[in-house]
Scaffold this active site. Structure first.
Site, short mmCIF file in Angstrom:
data_model
loop_
_atom_site.label_atom_id
_atom_site.label_comp_id
_atom_site.label_asym_id
_atom_site.label_seq_id
_atom_site.Cartn_x
_atom_site.Cartn_y
_atom_site.Cartn_z
N SER A 214 5.62 14.06 -19.92
CA SER A 214 4.25 14.50 -20.20
C SER A 214 4.09 16.01 -20.18
CB SER A 214 3.28 13.95 -19.13
OG SER A 214 3.33 12.57 -19.09
N HIS B 277 2.35 13.25 -25.17
CA HIS B 277 3.69 12.86 -25.62
C HIS B 277 3.75 12.96 -27.14
CE1 HIS B 277 5.60 11.08 -21.96
NE2 HIS B 277 4.36 11.21 -21.55
N HIS C 226 6.39 3.98 -21.89
CA HIS C 226 6.24 3.56 -20.48
C HIS C 226 5.89 2.08 -20.42
CE1 HIS C 226 5.13 7.84 -20.75
NE2 HIS C 226 5.63 7.97 -19.54
N TYR D 150 3.60 0.85 -18.56
CA TYR D 150 2.14 0.69 -18.47
C TYR D 150 1.47 0.68 -19.84
CZ TYR D 150 1.82 5.82 -18.96
OH TYR D 150 1.93 7.11 -19.41
N GLU D 151 2.19 1.12 -20.86
CA GLU D 151 1.61 1.07 -22.21
C GLU D 151 1.66 -0.35 -22.77
OE1 GLU D 151 2.62 4.84 -24.66
OE2 GLU D 151 4.21 4.67 -23.19
N ALA E 73 6.83 14.11 -15.19
CA ALA E 73 5.76 14.63 -14.36
C ALA E 73 5.65 13.68 -13.16
CB ALA E 73 4.45 14.64 -15.14
N MET F 262 5.78 7.26 -13.00
CA MET F 262 5.67 5.99 -13.72
C MET F 262 6.74 5.84 -14.81
SD MET F 262 1.54 6.17 -14.26
CE MET F 262 0.46 6.79 -12.95
N SER F 263 7.83 6.57 -14.66
CA SER F 263 8.85 6.50 -15.72
C SER F 263 10.24 6.58 -15.11
CB SER F 263 8.64 7.67 -16.70
OG SER F 263 8.92 8.91 -16.08
N ASN G 298 0.99 17.46 -9.55
CA ASN G 298 -0.14 17.34 -8.60
C ASN G 298 0.42 16.84 -7.29
OD1 ASN G 298 0.13 14.79 -10.47
ND2 ASN G 298 -0.62 14.05 -8.48
N HIS H 40 -5.45 13.08 -15.34
CA HIS H 40 -4.38 13.32 -16.30
C HIS H 40 -4.43 14.74 -16.87
CE1 HIS H 40 -1.12 12.19 -18.89
NE2 HIS H 40 -1.83 12.34 -20.01
N1 HPA Z 1 1.40 9.46 -9.43
C1 HPA Z 1 2.10 8.79 -10.34
N2 HPA Z 1 2.56 9.34 -11.47
C2 HPA Z 1 2.29 10.64 -11.67
C3 HPA Z 1 1.54 11.39 -10.77
C4 HPA Z 1 1.08 10.77 -9.58
O1 HPA Z 1 0.41 11.37 -8.72
N3 HPA Z 1 1.45 12.64 -11.29
C5 HPA Z 1 2.12 12.64 -12.46
N4 HPA Z 1 2.63 11.42 -12.71
#
Ligand code: HPA
Length: 271
Positions: free
Chosen positions: A24, A55, A77, A79-80, A107, A205-206, A229, A241
């Site tokens: 990302s 992306h 991903h 989740y998609e 990320a 998440m990847s 973050n 996001h």
């Molecule tokens: N959690 C999960 N996936 C992420 C995060 C997060 O805080 N930040 C970027 N991808």
């Protein structure tokens, strides 16, 4: 997979040695390749489309300082709604094209309190909490063994070189364990406390399925997370996001610089 491989071979004669996956907001590295052929995922047969904002969704094959590389700008991903097969499709195609090493970027949320927003972290290991694996179902023996070893999933030789390169460049590079979750909701503060207790430093998440698929095919892996973050509950504010993308954009230059110096080292390690 065969159709995708044939399509890529018909567009580019480059035989990539290293595959790179950009997460990302981290797509900038693809612009660094010379003699590059760009293939939007939509034109490659069976390649999954990435729907995540930030992306780009293209495969770029070319030369980086004389090194043949294939760069996936954007990934699919779970989740998609993609199947595991689709999530690891790119990794398997690149492995079939002959890459000997995969470098993943992503990320991630920082769980380890010594990290700060914008930090780059070398992934030393992972915890698969996605509730699935790309290897479920009958094993394809042409790809790899039924029960692949995962004890050196994030190659120790690559990490040693990465630490040395970062030190030479004066780039701070922490090292930590990445917990891969399904998403797409960010975690609750309780989930983050749980993840810290089980030894996770990062959450995302990847990457986890991709590394499993790559190791299955005996491709050596490295992963670098960008702490976009701090994870939920650490700071008194919400996660969104936009913040993830903004931090990615801020860190992109540093990550590109690190990759530029790192890829020749990875190439030296595998050849
Ligand atoms: N959690 C999960 N996936 C992420 C995060 C997060 O805080 N930040 C970027 N991808």
């Amino acid at each position: 997979m065969q159709k995708a491989i044939e399509h890529i071979r018909s567009r580019s004669r480059v035989q990539p040695l290293i595959g790179v996956v950009l997460g990302s907001g981290l797509g900038a590295f693809a612009d660094e390749l010379s003699d590059r052929i760009e293939m939007p995922y939509s034109e490659i047969p069976d390649w999954p489309q990435s729907t995540a904002v930030g992306h780009a969704g293209k495969l770029v094959v070319g030369s980086f300082g004389g090194l043949p590389v294939a760069v996936m700008s954007g990934r699919a991903h779970l989740y998609e709604g993609h199947s595991m097969d689709k999530v690891v499709f790119g990794t398997r195609v690149l492995a079939r094209l002959g890459v000997k090493a995969m470098v993943y970027t992503n990320a991630a949320g920082g769980i380890n309190l010594s990290y700060s927003q914008g930090a780059l972290v070398l992934v030393s290991d992972h915890i698969n909490l996605q509730g699935s694996s790309p290897l479920i179902g009958p094993n394809d023996d042409t790809l790899g063994p039924r029960f692949p070893d995962m004890s050196d999933a994030y190659d120790a030789g690559f990490r040693k070189r990465a630490r040395a390169v970062a030190e030479r460049l004066g780039i701070a590079l922490n090292e930590g364990v990445y917990a891969g979750l399904l998403g797409p909701s960010y975690e609750t503060p309780a989930e983050i406390r749980y993840l810290r207790a089980i030894g996770a430093d990062l959450v995302g998440m990847s990457t986890v399925p991709e590394v499993i698929a790559a190791r299955h095919m005996d491709v050596r892996c490295m992963a670098i997370s960008c702490v976009t973050n701090m994870a939920a509950g650490i700071l008194p504010r919400k996660i969104n996001h936009e913040e993830v993308l903004e931090t990615g954009a801020r860190v992109r230059g540093r990550l590109v610089h690190l990759l530029q110096e790192l890829l020749p080292e990875v190439a030296a390690e595998v050849s």
